[in-house]
Design a protein around this motif. Structure first.
Motif, PDB file in Angstrom:
ATOM      1  N   VAL A  34       8.253  -5.377   3.687  1.00 37.51           N
ATOM      2  CA  VAL A  34       8.845  -4.509   2.663  1.00 37.51           C
ATOM      3  C   VAL A  34       9.392  -3.200   3.237  1.00 37.51           C
ATOM      4  O   VAL A  34      10.355  -2.652   2.707  1.00 37.51           O
ATOM      5  CB  VAL A  34       7.855  -4.258   1.504  1.00 37.51           C
ATOM      6  CG1 VAL A  34       6.720  -3.344   1.926  1.00 37.51           C
ATOM      7  CG2 VAL A  34       8.563  -3.705   0.281  1.00 37.51           C
ATOM      8  N   ASP A  35       8.837  -2.734   4.325  1.00 37.21           N
ATOM      9  CA  ASP A  35       9.320  -1.492   4.926  1.00 37.21           C
ATOM     10  C   ASP A  35      10.125  -1.757   6.206  1.00 37.21           C
ATOM     11  O   ASP A  35      10.325  -0.856   7.021  1.00 37.21           O
ATOM     12  CB  ASP A  35       8.168  -0.528   5.199  1.00 37.21           C
ATOM     13  CG  ASP A  35       7.016  -1.166   5.943  1.00 37.21           C
ATOM     14  OD1 ASP A  35       7.117  -2.363   6.322  1.00 37.21           O
ATOM     15  OD2 ASP A  35       6.001  -0.494   6.145  1.00 37.21           O
ATOM     16  N   ASP A  36      10.620  -2.991   6.364  1.00 35.03           N
ATOM     17  CA  ASP A  36      11.409  -3.366   7.530  1.00 35.03           C
ATOM     18  C   ASP A  36      12.644  -4.156   7.061  1.00 35.03           C
ATOM     19  O   ASP A  36      12.722  -5.372   7.219  1.00 35.03           O
ATOM     20  CB  ASP A  36      10.560  -4.222   8.477  1.00 35.03           C
ATOM     21  CG  ASP A  36      11.253  -4.544   9.783  1.00 35.03           C
ATOM     22  OD1 ASP A  36      12.435  -4.176   9.958  1.00 35.03           O
ATOM     23  OD2 ASP A  36      10.610  -5.180  10.633  1.00 35.03           O
ATOM     24  N   PRO A  37      13.620  -3.466   6.457  1.00 32.90           N
ATOM     25  CA  PRO A  37      14.766  -4.171   5.875  1.00 32.90           C
ATOM     26  C   PRO A  37      15.573  -4.998   6.869  1.00 32.90           C
ATOM     27  O   PRO A  37      16.177  -5.998   6.475  1.00 32.90           O
ATOM     28  CB  PRO A  37      15.617  -3.051   5.272  1.00 32.90           C
ATOM     29  CG  PRO A  37      15.095  -1.781   5.821  1.00 32.90           C
ATOM     30  CD  PRO A  37      13.683  -2.020   6.272  1.00 32.90           C
ATOM     31  N   GLU A  38      15.568  -4.619   8.137  1.00 27.13           N
ATOM     32  CA  GLU A  38      16.335  -5.383   9.126  1.00 27.13           C
ATOM     33  C   GLU A  38      15.794  -6.802   9.297  1.00 27.13           C
ATOM     34  O   GLU A  38      16.534  -7.714   9.670  1.00 27.13           O
ATOM     35  CB  GLU A  38      16.363  -4.648  10.460  1.00 27.13           C
ATOM     36  CG  GLU A  38      17.189  -3.379  10.407  1.00 27.13           C
ATOM     37  CD  GLU A  38      17.173  -2.602  11.706  1.00 27.13           C
ATOM     38  OE1 GLU A  38      16.669  -3.110  12.725  1.00 27.13           O
ATOM     39  OE2 GLU A  38      17.669  -1.461  11.693  1.00 27.13           O
ATOM     40  N   ARG A  39      14.518  -6.984   9.040  1.00 26.20           N
ATOM     41  CA  ARG A  39      13.922  -8.323   9.102  1.00 26.20           C
ATOM     42  C   ARG A  39      13.794  -8.938   7.707  1.00 26.20           C
ATOM     43  O   ARG A  39      13.881 -10.160   7.560  1.00 26.20           O
ATOM     44  CB  ARG A  39      12.549  -8.252   9.776  1.00 26.20           C
ATOM     45  CG  ARG A  39      12.684  -7.922  11.267  1.00 26.20           C
ATOM     46  CD  ARG A  39      11.357  -7.775  11.981  1.00 26.20           C
ATOM     47  NE  ARG A  39      10.482  -8.909  11.788  1.00 26.20           N
ATOM     48  CZ  ARG A  39       9.143  -8.818  11.772  1.00 26.20           C
ATOM     49  NH1 ARG A  39       8.544  -7.656  11.956  1.00 26.20           N
ATOM     50  NH2 ARG A  39       8.402  -9.891  11.599  1.00 26.20           N
ATOM     51  N   LEU A  40      13.574  -8.095   6.700  1.00 24.41           N
ATOM     52  CA  LEU A  40      13.379  -8.601   5.344  1.00 24.41           C
ATOM     53  C   LEU A  40      14.654  -9.220   4.774  1.00 24.41           C
ATOM     54  O   LEU A  40      14.610 -10.310   4.203  1.00 24.41           O
ATOM     55  CB  LEU A  40      12.886  -7.474   4.419  1.00 24.41           C
ATOM     56  CG  LEU A  40      12.703  -7.841   2.949  1.00 24.41           C
ATOM     57  CD1 LEU A  40      11.681  -8.965   2.786  1.00 24.41           C
ATOM     58  CD2 LEU A  40      12.295  -6.618   2.146  1.00 24.41           C
TER      59      LEU A  40
ATOM     60  N   MET B   6       9.916   3.582  -4.751  1.00 23.15           N
ATOM     61  CA  MET B   6       9.020   2.477  -4.442  1.00 23.15           C
ATOM     62  C   MET B   6       8.172   2.869  -3.230  1.00 23.15           C
ATOM     63  O   MET B   6       8.698   3.344  -2.232  1.00 23.15           O
ATOM     64  CB  MET B   6       9.850   1.227  -4.138  1.00 23.15           C
ATOM     65  CG  MET B   6       9.038   0.046  -3.725  1.00 23.15           C
ATOM     66  SD  MET B   6      10.017  -1.450  -3.439  1.00 23.15           S
ATOM     67  CE  MET B   6      11.166  -0.939  -2.204  1.00 23.15           C
ATOM     68  N   ASP B   7       6.888   2.643  -3.348  1.00 24.14           N
ATOM     69  CA  ASP B   7       5.947   2.991  -2.282  1.00 24.14           C
ATOM     70  C   ASP B   7       5.510   1.707  -1.562  1.00 24.14           C
ATOM     71  O   ASP B   7       4.669   0.963  -2.071  1.00 24.14           O
ATOM     72  CB  ASP B   7       4.748   3.711  -2.890  1.00 24.14           C
ATOM     73  CG  ASP B   7       3.725   4.150  -1.875  1.00 24.14           C
ATOM     74  OD1 ASP B   7       3.691   3.601  -0.754  1.00 24.14           O
ATOM     75  OD2 ASP B   7       2.931   5.049  -2.213  1.00 24.14           O
ATOM     76  N   PRO B   8       6.077   1.440  -0.373  1.00 20.93           N
ATOM     77  CA  PRO B   8       5.741   0.203   0.338  1.00 20.93           C
ATOM     78  C   PRO B   8       4.249   0.045   0.620  1.00 20.93           C
ATOM     79  O   PRO B   8       3.721  -1.068   0.511  1.00 20.93           O
ATOM     80  CB  PRO B   8       6.538   0.302   1.647  1.00 20.93           C
ATOM     81  CG  PRO B   8       7.664   1.215   1.334  1.00 20.93           C
ATOM     82  CD  PRO B   8       7.114   2.200   0.340  1.00 20.93           C
ATOM     83  N   GLN B   9       3.577   1.131   0.960  1.00 25.40           N
ATOM     84  CA  GLN B   9       2.151   1.016   1.259  1.00 25.40           C
ATOM     85  C   GLN B   9       1.350   0.651   0.012  1.00 25.40           C
ATOM     86  O   GLN B   9       0.402  -0.122   0.082  1.00 25.40           O
ATOM     87  CB  GLN B   9       1.605   2.305   1.890  1.00 25.40           C
ATOM     88  CG  GLN B   9       0.206   2.135   2.452  1.00 25.40           C
ATOM     89  CD  GLN B   9       0.142   1.035   3.505  1.00 25.40           C
ATOM     90  OE1 GLN B   9       0.921   1.027   4.461  1.00 25.40           O
ATOM     91  NE2 GLN B   9      -0.783   0.084   3.342  1.00 25.40           N
ATOM     92  N   ARG B  10       1.750   1.183  -1.128  1.00 22.08           N
ATOM     93  CA  ARG B  10       1.057   0.843  -2.378  1.00 22.08           C
ATOM     94  C   ARG B  10       1.238  -0.646  -2.677  1.00 22.08           C
ATOM     95  O   ARG B  10       0.298  -1.317  -3.110  1.00 22.08           O
ATOM     96  CB  ARG B  10       1.577   1.716  -3.520  1.00 22.08           C
ATOM     97  CG  ARG B  10       0.781   1.551  -4.784  1.00 22.08           C
ATOM     98  CD  ARG B  10       1.002   2.623  -5.835  1.00 22.08           C
ATOM     99  NE  ARG B  10       2.369   3.071  -5.973  1.00 22.08           N
ATOM    100  CZ  ARG B  10       2.719   4.345  -6.173  1.00 22.08           C
ATOM    101  NH1 ARG B  10       1.808   5.295  -6.253  1.00 22.08           N
ATOM    102  NH2 ARG B  10       3.984   4.677  -6.306  1.00 22.08           N
ATOM    103  N   LEU B  11       2.443  -1.172  -2.423  1.00 25.68           N
ATOM    104  CA  LEU B  11       2.674  -2.608  -2.619  1.00 25.68           C
ATOM    105  C   LEU B  11       1.804  -3.429  -1.680  1.00 25.68           C
ATOM    106  O   LEU B  11       1.199  -4.421  -2.091  1.00 25.68           O
ATOM    107  CB  LEU B  11       4.150  -2.941  -2.398  1.00 25.68           C
ATOM    108  CG  LEU B  11       5.140  -2.374  -3.401  1.00 25.68           C
ATOM    109  CD1 LEU B  11       6.563  -2.690  -2.961  1.00 25.68           C
ATOM    110  CD2 LEU B  11       4.873  -2.893  -4.797  1.00 25.68           C
ATOM    111  N   LYS B  12       1.749  -3.028  -0.417  1.00 25.75           N
ATOM    112  CA  LYS B  12       0.937  -3.754   0.560  1.00 25.75           C
ATOM    113  C   LYS B  12      -0.540  -3.723   0.179  1.00 25.75           C
ATOM    114  O   LYS B  12      -1.230  -4.748   0.245  1.00 25.75           O
ATOM    115  CB  LYS B  12       1.133  -3.162   1.956  1.00 25.75           C
ATOM    116  CG  LYS B  12       2.486  -3.474   2.545  1.00 25.75           C
ATOM    117  CD  LYS B  12       2.632  -2.867   3.927  1.00 25.75           C
ATOM    118  CE  LYS B  12       3.993  -3.200   4.500  1.00 25.75           C
ATOM    119  NZ  LYS B  12       4.090  -2.971   5.932  1.00 25.75           N
ATOM    120  N   ASP B  13      -1.017  -2.554  -0.205  1.00 29.34           N
ATOM    121  CA  ASP B  13      -2.435  -2.433  -0.590  1.00 29.34           C
ATOM    122  C   ASP B  13      -2.742  -3.284  -1.814  1.00 29.34           C
ATOM    123  O   ASP B  13      -3.765  -3.977  -1.866  1.00 29.34           O
ATOM    124  CB  ASP B  13      -2.798  -0.973  -0.867  1.00 29.34           C
ATOM    125  CG  ASP B  13      -2.770  -0.101   0.378  1.00 29.34           C
ATOM    126  OD1 ASP B  13      -2.738  -0.644   1.507  1.00 29.34           O
ATOM    127  OD2 ASP B  13      -2.760   1.142   0.214  1.00 29.34           O
TER     128      ASP B  13
END
Length: 133
Positions: free
Chosen positions: A61-67, A1-8
Motif C-alpha cells: 500500500v505504501d509502495d505504488p511502484e510495485r502495487l 489515507m494512513d497506510p500504517q493504519r491499514l496494515k495494522d
C-alpha cells in the motif's frame, strides 16, 4: 489515507484466517445473489486467492511502484473472469463490511475512510487496466 493504519488493521483482521474470506463471500452473495454464478462451485481456492491478494495489496500500500503493476494484472485477470466495472462497488461494500465485522469495537470512522479510499484506488487501477486489454 494512513497506510500504517491499514496494515495494522489488516494484521488484526487477518488473524481470523479463512473466516474472513468466508464472511466476505457470504456477505457479497447475500447482497448480490446473482454474483454467485461468477465463481466456482467450491469456493475454498477462491477464498485462499482472495486472502493472498488482500495481503499483497496491503503489504504494498505504501509502495505504488510495485502495487500498481500488481493491481493492473489483477484487473486484467478479473476482466477475463467476466468481472465488470459495475461489480466493483458491491465488492467494496462487502469488503468494508467484512473488515468492520472482524475489527469489532476497534473500528473507527477514520479506519472506514482509509479503507474506502484505499479500495477506491485499487478498483480504479484495476478497472482502467481491464479496459486496456
Amino acid at each position: 489515507m494512513d497506510p500504517q493504519r491499514l496494515k495494522d488493521n489488516f494484521a488484526q483482521v487477518g488473524g481470523h484466517g479463512m473466516d474472513v474470506a468466508e464472511y466476505f463471500y457470504a456477505d457479497l452473495f447475500e447482497r448480490n445473489p446473482h454474483y454467485r454464478s461468477l465463481f466456482p462451485a467450491s469456493m475454498r481456492r477462491q477464498q485462499e486467492v482472495l486472502l493472498g491478494a488482500l495481503s499483497q495489496i496491503v503489504s504494498l500500500v505504501d509502495d505504488p511502484e510495485r502495487l500498481v503493476p500488481y493491481l493492473e494484472d489483477l484487473g486484467r485477470a478479473h476482466a477475463g473472469f467476466g468481472i465488470n466495472p459495475e461489480h466493483y462497488p458491491e465488492v467494496g461494500t462487502s469488503l468494508v463490511a467484512t473488515l468492520k465485522y472482524f475489527t469489532g469495537d476497534d473500528w473507527t470512522a477514520e479506519l472506514e475512510k482509509d479503507w474506502a479510499e484505499a479500495y477506491g484506488v485499487v478498483s480504479d487501477v484495476m478497472i482502467k487496466a481491464a479496459g486496456q486489454k
